[in-house]
Design a protein around this motif. Structure first.
Motif, PDB file in Angstrom:
ATOM      1  N   SER A  19      51.895  10.577  17.624  1.00  0.00           N
ATOM      2  CA  SER A  19      52.974  11.161  16.824  1.00  0.00           C
ATOM      3  C   SER A  19      52.313  12.194  15.930  1.00  0.00           C
ATOM      4  O   SER A  19      51.430  11.857  15.129  1.00  0.00           O
ATOM      5  N   TYR A  20      52.719  13.455  16.096  1.00  0.00           N
ATOM      6  CA  TYR A  20      52.097  14.549  15.364  1.00  0.00           C
ATOM      7  C   TYR A  20      52.704  14.730  13.974  1.00  0.00           C
ATOM      8  O   TYR A  20      53.842  14.342  13.723  1.00  0.00           O
ATOM      9  N   VAL A  21      51.932  15.378  13.118  1.00  0.00           N
ATOM     10  CA  VAL A  21      52.423  15.764  11.795  1.00  0.00           C
ATOM     11  C   VAL A  21      53.402  16.926  11.982  1.00  0.00           C
ATOM     12  O   VAL A  21      53.384  17.605  13.007  1.00  0.00           O
ATOM     13  N   PRO A  22      54.276  17.171  10.992  1.00  0.00           N
ATOM     14  CA  PRO A  22      55.169  18.335  11.098  1.00  0.00           C
ATOM     15  C   PRO A  22      54.358  19.628  11.209  1.00  0.00           C
ATOM     16  O   PRO A  22      53.241  19.731  10.709  1.00  0.00           O
ATOM     17  N   ASP A  23      54.912  20.599  11.894  1.00  0.00           N
ATOM     18  CA  ASP A  23      54.286  21.918  12.078  1.00  0.00           C
ATOM     19  C   ASP A  23      52.965  21.836  12.837  1.00  0.00           C
ATOM     20  O   ASP A  23      52.026  22.579  12.554  1.00  0.00           O
ATOM     21  N   ILE A  24      52.895  20.963  13.826  1.00  0.00           N
ATOM     22  CA  ILE A  24      51.664  20.803  14.603  1.00  0.00           C
ATOM     23  C   ILE A  24      51.278  22.101  15.308  1.00  0.00           C
ATOM     24  O   ILE A  24      50.098  22.436  15.405  1.00  0.00           O
ATOM     25  N   LEU A  25      52.263  22.859  15.775  1.00  0.00           N
ATOM     26  CA  LEU A  25      51.953  24.090  16.515  1.00  0.00           C
ATOM     27  C   LEU A  25      51.194  25.095  15.654  1.00  0.00           C
ATOM     28  O   LEU A  25      50.322  25.809  16.153  1.00  0.00           O
ATOM     29  N   GLU A  26      51.503  25.125  14.375  1.00  0.00           N
ATOM     30  CA  GLU A  26      50.811  26.041  13.477  1.00  0.00           C
ATOM     31  C   GLU A  26      49.457  25.500  13.032  1.00  0.00           C
ATOM     32  O   GLU A  26      48.547  26.268  12.724  1.00  0.00           O
ATOM     33  N   LYS A  27      49.297  24.197  13.000  1.00  0.00           N
ATOM     34  CA  LYS A  27      48.087  23.576  12.438  1.00  0.00           C
ATOM     35  C   LYS A  27      46.999  23.287  13.473  1.00  0.00           C
ATOM     36  O   LYS A  27      45.843  23.097  13.114  1.00  0.00           O
ATOM     37  N   ARG A  28      47.346  23.242  14.749  1.00  0.00           N
ATOM     38  CA  ARG A  28      46.386  22.779  15.753  1.00  0.00           C
ATOM     39  C   ARG A  28      45.368  23.829  16.183  1.00  0.00           C
ATOM     40  O   ARG A  28      44.339  23.500  16.782  1.00  0.00           O
ATOM     41  N   GLY A  29      45.612  25.098  15.916  1.00  0.00           N
ATOM     42  CA  GLY A  29      44.796  26.209  16.397  1.00  0.00           C
ATOM     43  C   GLY A  29      43.296  26.010  16.337  1.00  0.00           C
ATOM     44  O   GLY A  29      42.604  26.080  17.362  1.00  0.00           O
ATOM     45  N   PRO A  30      42.708  25.724  15.163  1.00  0.00           N
ATOM     46  CA  PRO A  30      41.253  25.624  15.070  1.00  0.00           C
ATOM     47  C   PRO A  30      40.650  24.441  15.841  1.00  0.00           C
ATOM     48  O   PRO A  30      39.458  24.429  16.116  1.00  0.00           O
ATOM     49  N   HIS A  31      41.456  23.472  16.202  1.00  0.00           N
ATOM     50  CA  HIS A  31      40.941  22.240  16.823  1.00  0.00           C
ATOM     51  C   HIS A  31      41.363  22.100  18.287  1.00  0.00           C
ATOM     52  O   HIS A  31      40.923  21.179  18.969  1.00  0.00           O
ATOM     53  N   ARG A  32      42.204  23.008  18.755  1.00  0.00           N
ATOM     54  CA  ARG A  32      42.818  22.856  20.077  1.00  0.00           C
ATOM     55  C   ARG A  32      41.803  22.870  21.223  1.00  0.00           C
ATOM     56  O   ARG A  32      41.860  22.019  22.110  1.00  0.00           O
ATOM     57  N   GLU A  33      40.888  23.811  21.247  1.00  0.00           N
ATOM     58  CA  GLU A  33      39.939  23.899  22.365  1.00  0.00           C
ATOM     59  C   GLU A  33      39.070  22.648  22.472  1.00  0.00           C
ATOM     60  O   GLU A  33      38.825  22.152  23.573  1.00  0.00           O
ATOM     61  N   GLU A  34      38.605  22.146  21.343  1.00  0.00           N
ATOM     62  CA  GLU A  34      37.777  20.924  21.352  1.00  0.00           C
ATOM     63  C   GLU A  34      38.603  19.718  21.813  1.00  0.00           C
ATOM     64  O   GLU A  34      38.118  18.875  22.575  1.00  0.00           O
ATOM     65  N   HIS A  35      39.857  19.651  21.377  1.00  0.00           N
ATOM     66  CA  HIS A  35      40.770  18.574  21.794  1.00  0.00           C
ATOM     67  C   HIS A  35      41.000  18.627  23.306  1.00  0.00           C
ATOM     68  O   HIS A  35      40.897  17.608  24.004  1.00  0.00           O
ATOM     69  N   LEU A  36      41.294  19.819  23.827  1.00  0.00           N
ATOM     70  CA  LEU A  36      41.545  19.970  25.261  1.00  0.00           C
ATOM     71  C   LEU A  36      40.290  19.699  26.089  1.00  0.00           C
ATOM     72  O   LEU A  36      40.373  19.123  27.178  1.00  0.00           O
ATOM     73  N   ALA A  37      39.127  20.090  25.577  1.00  0.00           N
ATOM     74  CA  ALA A  37      37.867  19.848  26.304  1.00  0.00           C
ATOM     75  C   ALA A  37      37.613  18.349  26.460  1.00  0.00           C
ATOM     76  O   ALA A  37      37.199  17.885  27.535  1.00  0.00           O
ATOM     77  N   ALA A  38      37.880  17.589  25.412  1.00  0.00           N
ATOM     78  CA  ALA A  38      37.696  16.133  25.494  1.00  0.00           C
ATOM     79  C   ALA A  38      38.664  15.522  26.502  1.00  0.00           C
ATOM     80  O   ALA A  38      38.280  14.673  27.317  1.00  0.00           O
ATOM     81  N   ALA A  39      39.908  15.966  26.485  1.00  0.00           N
ATOM     82  CA  ALA A  39      40.900  15.449  27.433  1.00  0.00           C
ATOM     83  C   ALA A  39      40.520  15.828  28.871  1.00  0.00           C
ATOM     84  O   ALA A  39      40.617  15.004  29.780  1.00  0.00           O
ATOM     85  N   ARG A  40      40.064  17.069  29.063  1.00  0.00           N
ATOM     86  CA  ARG A  40      39.671  17.509  30.414  1.00  0.00           C
ATOM     87  C   ARG A  40      38.477  16.716  30.943  1.00  0.00           C
ATOM     88  O   ARG A  40      38.399  16.429  32.138  1.00  0.00           O
ATOM     89  N   LYS A  41      37.544  16.368  30.067  1.00  0.00           N
ATOM     90  CA  LYS A  41      36.391  15.560  30.477  1.00  0.00           C
ATOM     91  C   LYS A  41      36.855  14.225  31.050  1.00  0.00           C
ATOM     92  O   LYS A  41      36.400  13.798  32.105  1.00  0.00           O
ATOM     93  N   TRP A  42      37.786  13.574  30.351  1.00  0.00           N
ATOM     94  CA  TRP A  42      38.311  12.295  30.839  1.00  0.00           C
ATOM     95  C   TRP A  42      39.113  12.496  32.123  1.00  0.00           C
ATOM     96  O   TRP A  42      39.125  11.642  33.004  1.00  0.00           O
TER      97      TRP A  42
END
Length: 143
Positions: free
Chosen positions: A60-83
Motif C-alpha cells: 500500500s503506497y503513500v499518497p502521491d507515490i508517482l511524484e515521490k518514487r522517481g529517485p528510487h524507481r530504478e533501484e526498486h525495479l532492478a531488485a524486482a527484475r533480479k528476482w
C-alpha cells in the motif's frame, strides 16, 4: 444414563447385550467417562504446516507515490527484475487508476526470502510503502 457398548452403540439406561468378540458372553459396558477419556487420549492429527508454492505480496503506497518514487524507481525495479530472472517473482506491478497499491506474485520463494526482499526494497526503506502484507495464494490455475 448413557453408555457405550463395545460396538460403540449408544444405549439409554440399559446394559449392552451384544455378543462382541467375547464368545457367548455379553460385552462389558464401559462408562461414558471411560469413553471420553479414551477419545481424549490421542490428540487430533493436524497436517504439518508447509510452505506455500505461491505467495502474494501487496504494497500500500503513500499518497502521491508517482511524484515521490522517481529517485528510487530504478533501484526498486532492478531488485524486482533480479528476482524475476531467478524465476521466483512471476509478475509484479502497481494497480492502476488510482496508483495506490502494488502486487507481487511469487512462485517457489520462501516467506523468509520475500520478507528479505521487502526489507531491502528502496521503496520501503525510503518510506514510500505505507503497509505491506504477504499471504499464501491457493492457486487453482497455476501459470
Amino acid at each position: 444414563m448413557v453408555s457405550l457398548c463395545a460396538r460403540n452403540t449408544f444405549l439409554l439406561s440399559r446394559p449392552c447385550y451384544h455378543i462382541c468378540s467375547l464368545g457367548s458372553r455379553p460385552a462389558p459396558v464401559p462408562t461414558r467417562r471411560a469413553a471420553v477419556f479414551a477419545m481424549a487420549a490421542e490428540p487430533p492429527k493436524t497436517p504439518e504446516k508447509q510452505e506455500s508454492e505461491f505467495y502474494v505480496l501487496k504494497y500500500s503506497y503513500v499518497p502521491d507515490i508517482l511524484e515521490k518514487r522517481g529517485p528510487h524507481r530504478e533501484e526498486h525495479l532492478a531488485a524486482a527484475r533480479k528476482w524475476g530472472q531467478d524465476g521466483k517473482l512471476i509478475v509484479a506491478g502497481a494497480l492502476q487508476e488510482p496508483v495506490d497499491e502494488a502486487l507481487f506474485v511469487w512462485r517457489g520463494a520462501t516467506l523468509e526470502e520475500i520478507k528479505a526482499f521487502v526489507a531491502a526494497d528502496p521503496y520501503v526503506i525510503n518510506g514510500l510503502v505505507a503497509d505491506s502484507v504477504v499471504r499464501p495464494l491457493g492457486a487453482v490455475v497455476p501459470p
